[in-house]
Design a protein around this motif. Structure first.
Motif, PDB file in Angstrom:
ATOM      1  N   THR A  34      35.269  41.200  45.266  1.00 13.26           N
ATOM      2  CA  THR A  34      35.932  40.832  44.012  1.00 13.26           C
ATOM      3  C   THR A  34      35.809  42.005  43.057  1.00 13.26           C
ATOM      4  O   THR A  34      34.704  42.490  42.811  1.00 13.26           O
ATOM      5  CB  THR A  34      35.287  39.588  43.377  1.00 13.26           C
ATOM      6  N   VAL A  35      36.932  42.449  42.567  1.00 12.69           N
ATOM      7  CA  VAL A  35      36.943  43.540  41.599  1.00 12.69           C
ATOM      8  C   VAL A  35      37.387  42.970  40.261  1.00 12.69           C
ATOM      9  O   VAL A  35      38.530  42.547  40.104  1.00 12.69           O
ATOM     10  CB  VAL A  35      37.906  44.662  42.034  1.00 12.69           C
ATOM     11  N   ASN A  36      36.469  42.909  39.337  1.00 12.04           N
ATOM     12  CA  ASN A  36      36.789  42.456  37.982  1.00 12.04           C
ATOM     13  C   ASN A  36      36.996  43.695  37.115  1.00 12.04           C
ATOM     14  O   ASN A  36      36.041  44.428  36.845  1.00 12.04           O
ATOM     15  CB  ASN A  36      35.667  41.584  37.416  1.00 12.04           C
ATOM     16  N   THR A  37      38.232  43.920  36.729  1.00  8.98           N
ATOM     17  CA  THR A  37      38.518  45.138  35.993  1.00  8.98           C
ATOM     18  C   THR A  37      38.228  44.971  34.506  1.00  8.98           C
ATOM     19  O   THR A  37      38.275  43.866  33.963  1.00  8.98           O
ATOM     20  CB  THR A  37      39.993  45.545  36.172  1.00  8.98           C
ATOM     21  N   GLY A  38      37.940  46.083  33.872  1.00  9.23           N
ATOM     22  CA  GLY A  38      37.687  46.096  32.441  1.00  9.23           C
ATOM     23  C   GLY A  38      38.977  46.315  31.678  1.00  9.23           C
ATOM     24  O   GLY A  38      40.074  46.120  32.210  1.00  9.23           O
ATOM     25  N   THR A 124      36.617  47.224  27.016  1.00  8.44           N
ATOM     26  CA  THR A 124      35.274  47.095  27.601  1.00  8.44           C
ATOM     27  C   THR A 124      34.822  48.380  28.282  1.00  8.44           C
ATOM     28  O   THR A 124      33.680  48.457  28.731  1.00  8.44           O
ATOM     29  CB  THR A 124      35.250  45.960  28.638  1.00  8.44           C
ATOM     30  N   ILE A 125      35.723  49.341  28.398  1.00  7.99           N
ATOM     31  CA  ILE A 125      35.301  50.635  28.918  1.00  7.99           C
ATOM     32  C   ILE A 125      35.545  51.683  27.833  1.00  7.99           C
ATOM     33  O   ILE A 125      36.439  51.508  27.001  1.00  7.99           O
ATOM     34  CB  ILE A 125      36.041  51.021  30.222  1.00  7.99           C
ATOM     35  N   TRP A 209      37.815  57.202  29.113  1.00  8.68           N
ATOM     36  CA  TRP A 209      37.001  58.386  28.827  1.00  8.68           C
ATOM     37  C   TRP A 209      36.780  59.290  30.046  1.00  8.68           C
ATOM     38  O   TRP A 209      36.638  60.495  29.922  1.00  8.68           O
ATOM     39  CB  TRP A 209      35.652  57.934  28.254  1.00  8.68           C
TER      40      TRP A 209
ATOM     41  N   ASP B  56      27.609  55.597  36.617  1.00 11.10           N
ATOM     42  CA  ASP B  56      28.693  55.303  37.556  1.00 11.10           C
ATOM     43  C   ASP B  56      29.031  56.507  38.416  1.00 11.10           C
ATOM     44  O   ASP B  56      28.845  57.656  38.007  1.00 11.10           O
ATOM     45  CB  ASP B  56      29.947  54.880  36.785  1.00 11.10           C
ATOM     46  N   ALA B  71      30.035  59.793  36.568  1.00 16.47           N
ATOM     47  CA  ALA B  71      30.997  59.591  35.483  1.00 16.47           C
ATOM     48  C   ALA B  71      30.625  60.479  34.303  1.00 16.47           C
ATOM     49  O   ALA B  71      29.445  60.774  34.085  1.00 16.47           O
ATOM     50  CB  ALA B  71      31.008  58.127  35.058  1.00 16.47           C
ATOM     51  N   PRO B  72      31.637  60.905  33.524  1.00 16.95           N
ATOM     52  CA  PRO B  72      31.352  61.766  32.373  1.00 16.95           C
ATOM     53  C   PRO B  72      30.256  61.170  31.480  1.00 16.95           C
ATOM     54  O   PRO B  72      30.245  59.980  31.211  1.00 16.95           O
ATOM     55  CB  PRO B  72      32.707  61.816  31.643  1.00 16.95           C
ATOM     56  N   GLU B  73      29.364  62.055  31.076  1.00 17.69           N
ATOM     57  CA  GLU B  73      28.248  61.709  30.197  1.00 17.69           C
ATOM     58  C   GLU B  73      27.270  60.741  30.843  1.00 17.69           C
ATOM     59  O   GLU B  73      26.418  60.161  30.161  1.00 17.69           O
ATOM     60  CB  GLU B  73      28.759  61.117  28.864  1.00 17.69           C
ATOM     61  N   LYS B  75      27.675  57.824  31.963  1.00 14.36           N
ATOM     62  CA  LYS B  75      27.798  56.453  31.446  1.00 14.36           C
ATOM     63  C   LYS B  75      27.681  55.434  32.576  1.00 14.36           C
ATOM     64  O   LYS B  75      28.135  55.658  33.693  1.00 14.36           O
ATOM     65  CB  LYS B  75      29.135  56.276  30.734  1.00 14.36           C
ATOM     66  N   VAL B  77      29.091  52.074  33.068  1.00  9.49           N
ATOM     67  CA  VAL B  77      30.098  51.141  32.547  1.00  9.49           C
ATOM     68  C   VAL B  77      30.380  50.028  33.557  1.00  9.49           C
ATOM     69  O   VAL B  77      30.361  48.855  33.234  1.00  9.49           O
ATOM     70  CB  VAL B  77      31.394  51.905  32.201  1.00  9.49           C
ATOM     71  N   ILE B  95      32.508  43.781  41.853  1.00  5.44           N
ATOM     72  CA  ILE B  95      32.483  44.928  40.946  1.00  5.44           C
ATOM     73  C   ILE B  95      32.895  44.417  39.569  1.00  5.44           C
ATOM     74  O   ILE B  95      33.967  43.830  39.420  1.00  5.44           O
ATOM     75  CB  ILE B  95      33.439  46.039  41.405  1.00  5.44           C
ATOM     76  N   ASN B  96      32.046  44.613  38.598  1.00  3.28           N
ATOM     77  CA  ASN B  96      32.335  44.147  37.243  1.00  3.28           C
ATOM     78  C   ASN B  96      32.703  45.304  36.322  1.00  3.28           C
ATOM     79  O   ASN B  96      32.166  46.410  36.453  1.00  3.28           O
ATOM     80  CB  ASN B  96      31.122  43.405  36.666  1.00  3.28           C
ATOM     81  N   ASN B  97      33.599  44.988  35.395  1.00  2.00           N
ATOM     82  CA  ASN B  97      34.077  45.975  34.411  1.00  2.00           C
ATOM     83  C   ASN B  97      34.558  47.256  35.091  1.00  2.00           C
ATOM     84  O   ASN B  97      34.238  48.362  34.669  1.00  2.00           O
ATOM     85  CB  ASN B  97      32.993  46.284  33.382  1.00  2.00           C
ATOM     86  N   ALA B  98      35.326  47.065  36.139  1.00  3.88           N
ATOM     87  CA  ALA B  98      35.824  48.213  36.898  1.00  3.88           C
ATOM     88  C   ALA B  98      36.939  48.913  36.141  1.00  3.88           C
ATOM     89  O   ALA B  98      37.618  48.309  35.311  1.00  3.88           O
ATOM     90  CB  ALA B  98      36.346  47.736  38.247  1.00  3.88           C
ATOM     91  N   TYR B  99      37.122  50.166  36.463  1.00  2.13           N
ATOM     92  CA  TYR B  99      38.168  50.967  35.822  1.00  2.13           C
ATOM     93  C   TYR B  99      38.646  51.991  36.839  1.00  2.13           C
ATOM     94  O   TYR B  99      37.966  52.240  37.846  1.00  2.13           O
ATOM     95  CB  TYR B  99      37.623  51.640  34.553  1.00  2.13           C
TER      96      TYR B  99
END
Lengths: 214, 208
Positions: A34-38, A124-125, A209, B56, B71-73, B75, B77, B95-99
């Protein structure tokens, strides 16, 4: 007829072989992912406007109200609205598109017409300001356009700390940090500025970022 | 009448001979069969190791030839939570708060349990709807998954090795895979996928 029978026999044997292969014992192990995206989101969370009234009986017969919102909650009694600088949150209801409109109307000299917009980072990111673009004047404006930018002053604070344009480039935003943009138009005594207009658009672009390139 | 009498006589003799056969002495030998089947069984075995232990890990721009780095700095996240389910047959990966370009490398063990040998046959990938989207039979497959079915891939998975490896009782193999969140992944979404490891009895393992 004999050939047909032979073919049939071969097919039966072949299918039987496949059936045996499919029937093999198997055992499975499962990974469920499960991938919960920000999110990356800058929202308009407030605006302020200026209203200038003519009111008989007060000094200079002029009352200036500058406060939160796009309308004046307490207009002076007996006052006539002469000029205004109105900030309006024009974001769409879902918040996918965030925008503010600043409308300066019927301005005249020696009054500070001020609008402001408050932007809150709700992502959130972490994000960085990738660019701030200003398109001015808007292409196709009428000939009576004035260079309004000469008469505007800007102030930007992030979490109540004043930021220069150079500092804004690449500025990093985290959850609930606030950008406050204050724009003031103050016209000088110049008859050439009468009956003029101008429009422009400023765009703030954020980027996650970890993909920021100065 | 003479012919009828002869026929009757023949019938009587024939029946008599049958009667003799039925009355013959007999002896019986019995074979009793018993089949005890074996068991084809394996499991996941921990500990599960992952690369995201704090700051990360990012990979730009794809797993095939991308550049991994912190990840930069530094972080922290996003995060990855891995749990082995009851019976060691399932693993939950969240995976939580993924980007975009958040990546992780995950390693674990496969462990043989059965009484007959098992071979790691194939790895099935299913999307959010449970539709089979890819089956890997060989190592080094890069699998792109469009989990929200918007026409753009959201996640990439690379699976490493151990296809065809044989598992006897207590045999164990290290296996690992990588996962990368891609740029088209939607914000504020929950995307699911399934990786199904299929083992088959060793004597019916089809060579890839």
């Amino acid at each position: 007829m004999k050939r047909l029978g032979l073919l049939f026999l071969v097919l039966v044997i072949a299918l039987g072989g496949i059936g045996a292969a499919f029937a093999a014992w198997t055992d499975t192990l499962t990974i469920t992912g499960t991938v919960n995206t920000g999110s990356l989101d800058l929202d308009v969370t407030g605006v302020s406007s200026t209203f200038v009234y003519k009111v008989i009986g007060v000094p200079d017969e002029l009352v200036r109200h500058y406060g939160p919102g796009s309308t004046d909650p307490n207009p002076p009694a007996g006052g006539t609205l002469i000029a205004s600088a109105i900030a309006t949150d024009t974001s769409n209801p879902t918040g996918d598109v965030d925008s503010v409109n600043f409308a300066f109307d019927n301005l005249f000299p020696c009054i500070a017409f001020t609008v402001d917009a408050k932007f809150t980072y709700t992502g959130t990111i972490p994000a960085r300001i990738q660019s701030i673009g200003l398109v001015y004047p808007t292409p196709g404006q009428p000939a009576n356009t004035i260079d309004i930018d000469k008469y505007l002053t800007y102030s930007v604070t992030v979490n109540n700390v004043t930021q220069t344009p150079a500092q804004l480039a690449g500025l990093q935003l985290h959850g609930q940090e606030v950008i406050m943009l204050v724009v003031t138009c103050h016209l000088p005594q110049d008859n050439d500025l009468m009956s003029k207009s101008a429009t422009g658009t400023a765009t703030i672009q954020l980027i996650q970022w970890n993909e920021y390139k100065p | 009448m003479g012919k009828v009498g002869l026929l009757f006589l023949v019938l009587v003799l024939a029946l008599a001979s049958v009667g003799v056969a039925f009355a013959a002495w007999t002896d019986t030998i019995t074979i009793s069969g018993s089949v005890t089947t074996g068991e084809l069984d394996w499991e996941f075995m921990g500990p599960i190791i992952q690369a995201d232990t704090g700051p990360d890990q990012n990979c730009f721009w794809r797993l095939e030839d991308g550049t991994w780095g912190t990840a930069p700095e530094g972080k922290d996240v996003g995060s990855t939570i891995l749990t082995i389910g009851a019976g060691n047959k399932t693993i939950g990966l969240t995976i939580n708060n993924a980007y975009p370009y958040y990546g992780n490398h995950i390693a674990l063990k496969l462990h043989g349990l059965g009484t007959i040998p098992l071979k790691f046959w194939k790895l099935n990938f299913y999307d959010s709807n449970g539709d089979l989207v890819f089956t890997a039979y060989e190592p080094d497959e890069y699998v792109y998954l469009d989990l929200d079915e918007d026409g753009y891939n959201d996640v990439e998975v690379w699976y490493g090795d151990s296809f065809g490896d044989q598992f006897h009782y207590c045999t164990k193999r290290d296996v690992s895979f990588e996962i990368l969140v891609l740029q088209p992944a939607p914000q504020n979404a929950s995307l699911t996928f399934t990786m199904e490891f299929v083992g088959i009895q060793w004597n019916e393992y089809p060579l890839p």
